[in-house]
Design an enzyme around this catalytic site. Sequence first.
Site, mmCIF file in Angstrom:
data_model
loop_
_atom_site.group_PDB
_atom_site.id
_atom_site.type_symbol
_atom_site.label_atom_id
_atom_site.label_comp_id
_atom_site.label_asym_id
_atom_site.label_seq_id
_atom_site.Cartn_x
_atom_site.Cartn_y
_atom_site.Cartn_z
ATOM 1 N N CYS A 119 -0.801 8.974 10.659
ATOM 2 C CA CYS A 119 0.659 8.794 10.796
ATOM 3 C C CYS A 119 1.394 10.105 11.065
ATOM 4 O O CYS A 119 2.564 10.089 11.450
ATOM 5 C CB CYS A 119 1.223 8.131 9.554
ATOM 6 S SG CYS A 119 0.386 6.613 9.123
ATOM 7 N N ASN A 140 5.060 -0.318 9.963
ATOM 8 C CA ASN A 140 4.504 1.037 10.054
ATOM 9 C C ASN A 140 3.596 1.095 11.285
ATOM 10 O O ASN A 140 2.512 0.504 11.285
ATOM 11 C CB ASN A 140 3.728 1.323 8.765
ATOM 12 C CG ASN A 140 3.056 2.676 8.765
ATOM 13 O OD1 ASN A 140 2.934 3.331 9.794
ATOM 14 N ND2 ASN A 140 2.590 3.101 7.607
ATOM 15 N N HIS A 195 8.550 9.463 9.584
ATOM 16 C CA HIS A 195 7.560 8.407 9.794
ATOM 17 C C HIS A 195 8.008 7.154 9.046
ATOM 18 O O HIS A 195 8.372 7.213 7.870
ATOM 19 C CB HIS A 195 6.188 8.877 9.309
ATOM 20 C CG HIS A 195 5.206 7.767 9.182
ATOM 21 N ND1 HIS A 195 4.965 6.881 10.212
ATOM 22 C CD2 HIS A 195 4.420 7.360 8.150
ATOM 23 C CE1 HIS A 195 4.072 5.995 9.812
ATOM 24 N NE2 HIS A 195 3.735 6.260 8.573
HETATM 25 N N1 ACO Z 1 2.646 -10.156 -1.242
HETATM 26 C C1 ACO Z 1 2.760 -10.530 -2.519
HETATM 27 N N2 ACO Z 1 2.202 -9.840 -3.522
HETATM 28 C C2 ACO Z 1 1.501 -8.736 -3.196
HETATM 29 C C3 ACO Z 1 1.348 -8.304 -1.864
HETATM 30 C C4 ACO Z 1 1.948 -9.066 -0.870
HETATM 31 N N3 ACO Z 1 1.880 -8.742 0.432
HETATM 32 N N4 ACO Z 1 0.602 -7.189 -1.875
HETATM 33 C C5 ACO Z 1 0.304 -6.890 -3.144
HETATM 34 N N5 ACO Z 1 0.838 -7.849 -3.951
HETATM 35 C C6 ACO Z 1 0.774 -7.970 -5.399
HETATM 36 C C7 ACO Z 1 -0.413 -7.231 -5.983
HETATM 37 O O1 ACO Z 1 -1.583 -8.026 -5.913
HETATM 38 C C8 ACO Z 1 0.049 -7.024 -7.411
HETATM 39 O O2 ACO Z 1 -0.150 -8.210 -8.123
HETATM 40 P P1 ACO Z 1 -0.656 -8.170 -9.668
HETATM 41 O O3 ACO Z 1 0.437 -7.432 -10.395
HETATM 42 O O4 ACO Z 1 -0.762 -9.601 -9.991
HETATM 43 O O5 ACO Z 1 -1.932 -7.421 -9.618
HETATM 44 C C9 ACO Z 1 1.545 -6.807 -7.254
HETATM 45 O O6 ACO Z 1 1.902 -7.333 -5.963
HETATM 46 C C10 ACO Z 1 1.965 -5.369 -7.339
HETATM 47 O O7 ACO Z 1 1.111 -4.596 -6.506
HETATM 48 P P2 ACO Z 1 1.327 -3.060 -6.318
HETATM 49 O O8 ACO Z 1 0.275 -2.530 -5.411
HETATM 50 O O9 ACO Z 1 1.490 -2.445 -7.677
HETATM 51 O O10 ACO Z 1 2.728 -3.071 -5.579
HETATM 52 P P3 ACO Z 1 3.673 -1.876 -5.292
HETATM 53 O O11 ACO Z 1 4.968 -2.124 -5.917
HETATM 54 O O12 ACO Z 1 2.980 -0.573 -5.541
HETATM 55 O O13 ACO Z 1 3.870 -2.006 -3.727
HETATM 56 C C11 ACO Z 1 3.087 -1.034 -1.684
HETATM 57 C C12 ACO Z 1 2.747 -1.945 -2.846
HETATM 58 C C13 ACO Z 1 4.242 -1.647 -0.918
HETATM 59 C C14 ACO Z 1 1.871 -0.934 -0.776
HETATM 60 C C15 ACO Z 1 3.482 0.343 -2.248
HETATM 61 O O14 ACO Z 1 2.484 0.832 -3.110
HETATM 62 C C16 ACO Z 1 3.716 1.316 -1.162
HETATM 63 O O15 ACO Z 1 4.690 1.243 -0.470
HETATM 64 N N6 ACO Z 1 2.821 2.300 -0.986
HETATM 65 C C17 ACO Z 1 2.903 3.227 0.079
HETATM 66 C C18 ACO Z 1 1.902 2.810 1.038
HETATM 67 C C19 ACO Z 1 2.323 2.909 2.449
HETATM 68 O O16 ACO Z 1 3.467 2.954 2.827
HETATM 69 N N7 ACO Z 1 1.319 2.894 3.249
HETATM 70 C C20 ACO Z 1 1.509 2.860 4.611
HETATM 71 C C21 ACO Z 1 0.453 3.599 5.239
HETATM 72 S S1 ACO Z 1 0.382 5.185 4.734
HETATM 73 C C22 ACO Z 1 1.400 6.016 5.563
HETATM 74 O O17 ACO Z 1 1.880 5.627 6.567
HETATM 75 C C23 ACO Z 1 1.665 7.227 4.931
#
Ligand code: ACO
Length: 320
Positions: free
Chosen positions: A111, A277, A247
């Site tokens: 990215c 993304n 980004h």
């Molecule tokens: N729909 C519904 N529920 C979901 C989904 C979904 N698509 N995905 C995960 N969940 C659930 C999980 O299973 C979990 O359930 P549980 O509590 O029963 O186990 C719950 O939601 C919470 O999951 P977390 O992973 O703790 O959710 P979080 O609030 O951390 O959000 C996310 C996840 C959006 C990926 C966040 O961690 C994030 O934004 N991270 C940054 C990652 C990113 O942006 N990556 C992009 C690529 S990297 C880059 O470009 C730099």
Amino acid sequence: MRIKVIGTGSALPAKIVTNEMLSRIVETDDAWISSRTGIRERRIAGEETTTDLAVSAAKAALEDAGCAPEEIDLILVATFTPEHCLPNTACAVQAALGCRNAAAFDLNAACSGFLFAMNTAQAYVEAGIYRTILLVGAEEVSKVLDWEDRSTCVLFGDGAGAAVVQAREGEAMRFLQFSDGAQGQVLACMERTAENPWHTAEKPPKTLTMDGQAVFRFAVRRVPECIRQLLAQAGKEPEEIDWFLLHQANKRILDSVANRLGVEEGRFPMNLDRYGNTSAASIPILLDEVRRKGILKEGDQVVLAGFGAGLTWGAALLTW
Ligand code: ACO
């Protein structure tokens, strides 16, 4: 010598996939995706290849710049999702557009790829090696997603953006770039193993794997830290910057960066609600959008910042 952006372009696949459409293939819903990420829909490639998108975006950037293909000295394509290893995508862009005087190579910093390509262009210009450079960020992340994994497949989209930069008299664009390979496993796409008549290997997953929370913590810490360091070197404060083009990974990450810099969110243009993304393509797609809307004015101070797998991150301070 500094680089000046003289033209931009972008290209997106025709197919729009909404959060509601995703909720029919994995257990998710629009409320979860939009509240956690800000994403409402994304474009997903059908017939279009990474090269097709790269070529369309590059063609638009050349037209916008009023630049003949023969004037391009170097083509850099940032991608981690080319449709094939060889020839590289940059050479395919060269052939399609007739940039016969250009050297052409791909660059993979996930990215952060477009930002690293722009920094590379600045370094070449400063060294007096090249004058006019075509930069492209092109991705089809959809090819490497596990469409049964709701924690990753909802986040990404496909697309390409491009910019033509040219040498101008003046102070070089300042930039910083960093990598932390020791944390590579938090966002990975392993795919290839040594398989030959003398060796067989256990196959790693072909699809992208991510520790979302680790990536989130990395981004909200490193990005503002890097921007502050860059601005300190330039003797500027965050409030002196007109636009922050980051980004487009996640709205919560961008809001947090704005908050940590003490800058209002309105100076962080976003389009991730429509495209998700798009990895290395996100910054040039956004740049093209804000430029065509007339948001950027001559002399504006613009911070670009990228962050992603590797881990890699960096920022640049551009005078528009
Ligand atoms: N729909 C519904 N529920 C979901 C989904 C979904 N698509 N995905 C995960 N969940 C659930 C999980 O299973 C979990 O359930 P549980 O509590 O029963 O186990 C719950 O939601 C919470 O999951 P977390 O992973 O703790 O959710 P979080 O609030 O951390 O959000 C996310 C996840 C959006 C990926 C966040 O961690 C994030 O934004 N991270 C940054 C990652 C990113 O942006 N990556 C992009 C690529 S990297 C880059 O470009 C730099």
